[in-house]
Design a protein around this motif. Structure first.
Motif, PDB file in Angstrom:
ATOM      1  N   UNK B  15       0.570  -1.271   0.055  1.00  0.00           N
ATOM      2  CA  UNK B  15       0.154   0.097   0.109  1.00  0.00           C
ATOM      3  C   UNK B  15       0.783   1.121   0.143  1.00  0.00           C
ATOM      4  N   UNK B  16       1.950   1.451   0.890  1.00  0.00           N
ATOM      5  CA  UNK B  16       2.767   2.631   0.844  1.00  0.00           C
ATOM      6  C   UNK B  16       3.447   2.696  -0.373  1.00  0.00           C
ATOM      7  N   UNK B  17       3.971   1.495  -1.039  1.00  0.00           N
ATOM      8  CA  UNK B  17       4.874   1.542  -2.267  1.00  0.00           C
ATOM      9  C   UNK B  17       3.741   1.971  -3.334  1.00  0.00           C
ATOM     10  N   UNK B  18       2.433   1.769  -3.284  1.00  0.00           N
ATOM     11  CA  UNK B  18       1.495   2.255  -4.489  1.00  0.00           C
ATOM     12  C   UNK B  18       0.923   4.020  -4.502  1.00  0.00           C
ATOM     13  N   UNK B  19       1.593   4.243  -3.207  1.00  0.00           N
ATOM     14  CA  UNK B  19       1.399   5.727  -3.157  1.00  0.00           C
ATOM     15  C   UNK B  19       2.505   6.730  -3.563  1.00  0.00           C
ATOM     16  N   UNK B  20       3.510   5.973  -4.127  1.00  0.00           N
ATOM     17  CA  UNK B  20       4.603   6.978  -4.423  1.00  0.00           C
ATOM     18  C   UNK B  20       4.185   7.651  -5.802  1.00  0.00           C
ATOM     19  N   UNK B  21       4.920   8.480  -6.300  1.00  0.00           N
ATOM     20  CA  UNK B  21       4.468   9.367  -7.513  1.00  0.00           C
ATOM     21  C   UNK B  21       4.934   8.449  -8.746  1.00  0.00           C
ATOM     22  N   UNK B  22       4.387   8.824  -9.873  1.00  0.00           N
ATOM     23  CA  UNK B  22       4.918   8.222 -11.180  1.00  0.00           C
ATOM     24  C   UNK B  22       6.362   8.454 -11.485  1.00  0.00           C
ATOM     25  N   UNK B  23       6.993   9.392 -10.965  1.00  0.00           N
ATOM     26  CA  UNK B  23       8.409   9.285 -11.210  1.00  0.00           C
ATOM     27  C   UNK B  23       9.181   8.396 -10.369  1.00  0.00           C
ATOM     28  N   UNK B  24       8.570   7.609  -9.455  1.00  0.00           N
ATOM     29  CA  UNK B  24       9.369   6.612  -8.635  1.00  0.00           C
ATOM     30  C   UNK B  24       8.346   5.608  -8.637  1.00  0.00           C
TER      31      UNK B  24
END
Lengths: 92, 190
Positions: B15-24
């Motif tokens: 869940x936390x990883x999915x919230x990262x922006x498209x740049x990362x």
């Protein structure tokens, strides 16, 4: 931090490597024939060279291969790396 | 692919990883069968395993029909397959490699994959990895066994698609936390 050139992987950070002591210490041809003193010399006695010293290194965080290197023990600089089956290079 | 009834080591971080922006973009890869292949260096030149020649150049990997083949050492490779059950892949490779003196060991449980992509992927990795990851120095098909943060990883360059990181399952949580921290500065405020 200095880079060490692994013969397989190329230059990598020093933290990826493990020291393995003096190189070119041959296993005795007939260990059973050695006296205790000779055996102790083989197991424990190593040169304590000031200057160029041929050593064993292991690229433990990378390809995990052993290789040999000639390092200057006063400046810590690596002068040559070579594979374990290569002969000890003649350095000036 | 073969259904494996296991908990993904990064389930708690998904869940936390999915919230990262498209740049990362950091996405855990599903389980794949992995087999560690050892072939004597003399017999490995030009040897095809499951139809693909073993990559004999150091620090390279090649795609196979359903996975990857990664150079790990002059006589060691890591073969992954999404289409085969681990123990069957091990058996198949063992049968194929026995005549040339090679071995195959199932190491599927050892590592888990992460995909890192996006325009900032290289900058995030550079925070904990000393290897030059610029496409000129680390183009598609290059691999490296090195450390990322404090974890030992196998890093694969996928070219335009970013990087794949193979990390020990027990280190995956640490690495995910580390990557979340490294990617924090690219998360927009608010």
């Amino acid at each position: 931090m200095q880079l060490i050139a692994c013969p397989w992987c190329g230059p990598r950070e020093e933290v990826e490597f493990t020291y393995g002591g003096q190189a070119h210490v041959p296993y005795p041809d007939d260990p059973a024939a050695l006296s205790d003193e000779q055996w102790a010399h083989y197991v424990f006695f190593r040169d304590n060279t000031k200057g160029r010293f041929a050593e064993r290194w292991n690229h433990s965080a990378g390809c995990r291969r052993w290789f040999n290197a000639v390092r200057d023990t006063t400046s810590y600089r690596f002068q040559r790396v070579y594979r374990v089956d290569d002969p000890k290079p003649v350095t000036p | 692919m073969a259904e494996l009834l296991r908990t993904h080591p990064l389930e708690a971080w998904a869940a936390a990883l999915a919230e990262l922006p498209d740049e990362v973009r950091i996405t855990p890869e599903p389980f794949v069968a992995m087999v560690d292949v050892r072939v004597p260096a003399a017999a490995s030149e030009g040897l095809a395993v499951r139809g693909t020649p073993l990559p004999t150049a150091p620090n390279t990997w090649t795609p196979t029909a359903d996975g990857r083949m990664v150079w790990l050492g002059p006589d060691e490779w890591l073969l992954t397959s999404t289409g085969t059950v681990p123990h069957l892949l091990e058996e198949e490779l063992r049968d194929q490699l026995r005549p040339v003196g090679g071995t195959a060991v199932d190491v599927s449980a050892q590592r888990i994959g992460l995909r890192i992509s996006g325009t900032r992927a290289r900058e995030v990795l550079a925070k904990g990895c000393s290897i030059d990851l610029h496409p000129r120095a680390f183009p598609a098909g290059r691999s490296a066994q090195t450390t990322l943060g404090q974890a030992g990883v196998v890093l694969l360059s996928l070219g335009e698609e970013g990087f794949a990181v193979l990390v020990r399952s027990s280190f995956a949580g640490y690495l995910a936390s580390w990557l979340l921290d490294a990617g924090l500065e690219y998360v927009p405020l608010g």
